[in-house]
Design a protein around this motif. Structure first.
Motif, PDB file in Angstrom:
ATOM      1  N   ARG A  86       0.830  -1.212   0.000  1.00  8.60           N
ATOM      2  CA  ARG A  86       0.000   0.000   0.000  1.00  8.60           C
ATOM      3  C   ARG A  86       0.862   1.258   0.000  1.00  8.60           C
ATOM      4  O   ARG A  86       0.512   2.261  -0.634  1.00  8.60           O
ATOM      5  CB  ARG A  86      -0.926   0.027   1.220  1.00  8.60           C
ATOM      6  N   GLY A  87       1.977   1.232   0.724  1.00  6.56           N
ATOM      7  CA  GLY A  87       2.843   2.404   0.775  1.00  6.56           C
ATOM      8  C   GLY A  87       3.420   2.757  -0.578  1.00  6.56           C
ATOM      9  O   GLY A  87       3.494   3.935  -0.957  1.00  6.56           O
ATOM     10  N   VAL A  88       3.847   1.749  -1.341  1.00  9.87           N
ATOM     11  CA  VAL A  88       4.386   1.988  -2.681  1.00  9.87           C
ATOM     12  C   VAL A  88       3.268   2.360  -3.644  1.00  9.87           C
ATOM     13  O   VAL A  88       3.407   3.269  -4.472  1.00  9.87           O
ATOM     14  CB  VAL A  88       5.151   0.749  -3.173  1.00  9.87           C
ATOM     15  N   HIS A  89       2.143   1.692  -3.543  1.00  8.07           N
ATOM     16  CA  HIS A  89       1.013   1.954  -4.439  1.00  8.07           C
ATOM     17  C   HIS A  89       0.482   3.369  -4.292  1.00  8.07           C
ATOM     18  O   HIS A  89       0.069   4.009  -5.272  1.00  8.07           O
ATOM     19  CB  HIS A  89      -0.107   0.942  -4.158  1.00  8.07           C
ATOM     20  N   ALA A  90       0.482   3.899  -3.065  1.00  8.22           N
ATOM     21  CA  ALA A  90      -0.093   5.220  -2.806  1.00  8.22           C
ATOM     22  C   ALA A  90       0.876   6.368  -3.029  1.00  8.22           C
ATOM     23  O   ALA A  90       0.468   7.536  -3.024  1.00  8.22           O
ATOM     24  CB  ALA A  90      -0.612   5.280  -1.368  1.00  8.22           C
ATOM     25  N   ALA A  91       2.151   6.073  -3.251  1.00  5.92           N
ATOM     26  CA  ALA A  91       3.170   7.126  -3.304  1.00  5.92           C
ATOM     27  C   ALA A  91       3.036   7.997  -4.546  1.00  5.92           C
ATOM     28  O   ALA A  91       2.535   7.565  -5.589  1.00  5.92           O
ATOM     29  CB  ALA A  91       4.558   6.501  -3.265  1.00  5.92           C
ATOM     30  N   THR A  92       3.506   9.222  -4.414  1.00  7.57           N
ATOM     31  CA  THR A  92       3.647  10.148  -5.542  1.00  7.57           C
ATOM     32  C   THR A  92       5.110  10.534  -5.661  1.00  7.57           C
ATOM     33  O   THR A  92       5.836  10.589  -4.670  1.00  7.57           O
ATOM     34  CB  THR A  92       2.793  11.406  -5.351  1.00  7.57           C
ATOM     35  N   ALA A  93       5.572  10.798  -6.890  1.00  9.79           N
ATOM     36  CA  ALA A  93       6.978  11.088  -7.130  1.00  9.79           C
ATOM     37  C   ALA A  93       7.380  12.417  -6.507  1.00  9.79           C
ATOM     38  O   ALA A  93       6.579  13.359  -6.433  1.00  9.79           O
ATOM     39  CB  ALA A  93       7.262  11.102  -8.628  1.00  9.79           C
TER      40      ALA A  93
END
Length: 332
Positions: free
Chosen positions: A309-316
């Motif tokens: 979830r942490g990687v999926h929700a991240a923005t650059a």
């Protein structure tokens, strides 16, 4: 249930970050002194006051757990959280004083493109301020992805981030996880969008696309980021069960399985992987070793989900050469 670690009664989470520096802090604040322990399985950890969490040590309860960016400079975040807790009258009683107990772990985000002059010996670090701000912001709802300790996090191929998840174990007790994913490896399979943690996903929480039809040798080939000291996945698992300090240690050890399910590789010599475990004690104690095993298995599952979830929700991050976010590459 919000599918957050704050579904565990007695626990609140707050974030603070520095946009220009590309770094941040997450504080988990316990509403009352809470049993806690930890397990370190990575080869390059950065921690503060974790020795006291060993089962044989005198102090059993903590007031907060801090996750932070900044490498060793980030260890100052606990100072800010301690000051905030002291103002609230919290801490271990020593004569006329109270000393807040605030263990911490850090990850390495110095090379993500942000401006960090203190790493060149110029000026003061922002981490004590960020720690105090994160503690003051603690609530039952908080942001995932590029937030708090996950603000500057990266993986080998994608932007990392701050994740959380929760579940009710078969015993009826709630278990939750909070994780800042800054892994030396990957959370996704090969060059595609699929997450290693896909078998544990619930309700499409990180895209709902499952595993690919086949996993090839190219997909399982290791992909590395950076070098020694440039990584670390730091996490907290919590339950509302009543646990002893040795049982909390066992919960932390078992929860590490979740990192191994979600990240390839995990627990490497280049990682500082650590899992804290806390038991807020608002529900009953495990009735036997099988009930404790249910809690341990649930902790591993929710930590795997939280990492994805942490990687999926991240923005650059808005820096030249910044790693792309999962949603930038695969959001369609």
């Amino acid at each position: 249930m919000q599918n957050l670690i704050t579904d565990v009664r007695g626990l609140l989470v707050g974030h603070a970050h520095d946009v220009a520096a590309g770094t941040g802090v997450t504080a988990a604040i316990f509403e009352r002194p809470t049993i806690a322990s930890a397990a370190v399985l990575g080869g390059a950890p950065g921690t503060r006051d974790t020795a006291l969490l060993d089962p044989e040590m005198t102090v059993e309860h903590v007031d907060a757990i801090v996750l932070s960016g900044g490498s060793a400079w980030g260890l100052g975040a606990a100072d800010g959280v301690m000051r905030w807790l002291a103002k609230e009258g919290r801490g271990f009683p020593v004569g006329a004083f109270r000393v807040p107990i605030v263990p911490q772990a850090i990850l390495f985000d110095l090379m993500n493109g942000g401006d960090k002059p203190w790493a060149r010996g110029e000026g003061e670090t922002p981490y004590a301020r960020l720690g105090a701000e994160a503690a003051a912001a603690a609530s039952a709802r908080f942001t995932l992805g590029t937030a708090g300790a996950g603000y500057g996090a990266t993986t080998a191929n994608l932007k990392g981030g701050l994740g959380s998840a929760s579940a009710r174990a078969a015993t009826g007790q709630i278990v939750g996880a909070l994780v800042a994913v800054n892994a030396v490896g990957t959370a996704t399979i090969g060059d595609g969008p699929h997450f290693w943690a896909a078998p544990y996903e619930r309700d499409g929480e990180f895209g709902g696309i499952g595993w690919p039809a086949a996993i090839t040798s190219d997909d399982t080939a290791l992909r590395f980021k950076g070098g020694t000291g440039q990584n670390t996945t730091i996490a907290l698992v919590a339950t509302d069960a009543v646990l002893t300090k040795p049982q909390a240690r066992r919960l932390a050890l078992a929860a590490h399985d979740g990192l191994a399910r979600a990240l390839r590789p995990a627990h490497a010599p280049l990682d500082g992987d650590i899992v804290f475990a806390a038991a807020t004690g608002y529900s009953g104690a495990p009735s036997d070793a099988f009930a404790m095993t249910e809690l341990c298995a649930t902790a591993a599952d929710v930590l795997a989900r939280a990492a994805a979830r942490g990687v999926h929700a991240a923005t650059a991050l808005p820096f030249a050469g910044a790693r792309p976010a999962w949603r930038d590459r695969f959001g369609h």
